[in-house]
Design a protein around this motif. Structure first.
Motif: not given
Length: 320
Positions: A184-190, A268-269
């Motif tokens: 989730p943390a990496v996907l959030f940066l896309a 995502y939190t």
């Protein structure tokens, strides 16, 4: 243009923010989680050793338990050392390919563990529901085949998912608000549309998490029904003691993972995810050896024999 962007991405790096907002507690957290890490490694290594050495533990159940602990050791070594280093620095830089490798290994080992827990539920199902045919059904060859399939499935699904995620362009921030390269943390940066990738994550999580967990619950429904048909209280207690540890470990493992991964990107939190991730990468792996040994007389007996043997070996030089 696309080639240049891909080349730029490959040569870039991520910054793991970790717990930089808790600077005053970093040293305390480092000490606490270092102790937990060492206890976890000691616990799982002990299970691997006693199930290898003790002749009474050369059964399919302990074969699977030994390999589960081996996978767990690899699993925490992928995450925890970097996390501990992160406690001692304001931020930690990680190369793009290093981040991809960490995610791949984390998902692969976690997936293999999920499949292996389902295999262990099947082993208990046969042992309790069909005890007379147990040795005919659960053979050494079948155990090796199921272990191999669990590992290959985990690594194959992980490679597919990791590739899909890291083909995305990360043209905005490269700061990962987490203590490792989690999905989730990496996907959030896309910075592109990630709906197709989120669907892929959901499908892989269905295969790795939901389906094995439902199979485990189904197995235990039959197991509990079989245990209730046992007339003697001692027989029921013995049957339940062989299953209780595995069921508790399964609930802890799948519960945390399902909470994190089976949900949309909009939910995502970061701070909540970091807390839950700390639990399933540090706390629950430390509890697993205790759960398996405290309710298992065979494991406690094997550990006692190992310690007695070690004590006797130490006394031999003094006797001379």
């Amino acid at each position: 243009m696309a080639l240049l962007q891909a080349n730029h991405t490959l040569n870039s790096e991520f910054i793991i923010l970790g717990f930089g907002d808790l600077a005053e507690l970093q040293v305390f957290f480092f000490g606490l989680f270092l102790i937990m890490h060492l206890v976890t490694l000691a616990g799982h290594t002990t299970i691997v050793l006693i199930t290898l050495i003790d002749s009474c533990l050369q059964t399919p159940m302990y074969f699977f338990l030994r390999n589960l602990s081996t996978i767990e050791i690899c699993y925490i070594l992928v995450i925890v050392p970097n996390m501990l280093a992160n406690f001692l620095s304001r931020s930690q830089r990680m190369p793009f390919l290093g981040c991809a490798l960490q995610m791949h290994l984390f998902i692969a080992l976690g997936g293999a563990e999920c499949f292996l827990l389902a295999v262990m539920a099947y082993d208990r199902f046969v042992a309790i529901c069909n005890p007379l045919r147990y040795t005919v059904i659960i053979t050494r060859a079948l155990c090796l085949q199921m272990l191999t399939l669990a590992c290959i499935s985990g690594f194959t699904l992980s490679l597919t998912l990791t590739t899909l995620i890291f083909l995305l362009p990360f043209c905005r921030s490269h700061e990962i608000n987490h203590f490792f390269c989690d999905i989730p943390a990496v996907l959030f940066l896309a910075c592109s549309d990630t709906r197709a990738n989120e669907i892929a994550v959901f499908l892989v999580c269905m295969l790795i998490l939901l389906i094995p967990f439902l199979l485990i619950l189904l197995s235990y429904a039959f197991i509990i029904a079989a245990i209730l048909r046992i007339h003697s209280a001692e027989g029921r207690s013995k049957a339940f003691s062989t299953c209780a540890g595995h069921l508790l470990v399964s609930v802890l493992h799948y519960g945390c993972a399902i909470f994190i991964y089976i949900r949309p990107k909009s939910c995502y939190t970061p701070e909540q995810d970091k807390v839950v991730s700390l639990i399933y990468t540090n706390v629950t792996p430390m509890l697993y050896p205790m759960i398996y040994s405290l309710r298992n007389k065979e494991v406690k007996g094997a550990l006692r024999r190992l310690l007695e043997g070690y004590s006797q070996m130490r006394q031999l030089p003094n006797a001379r």
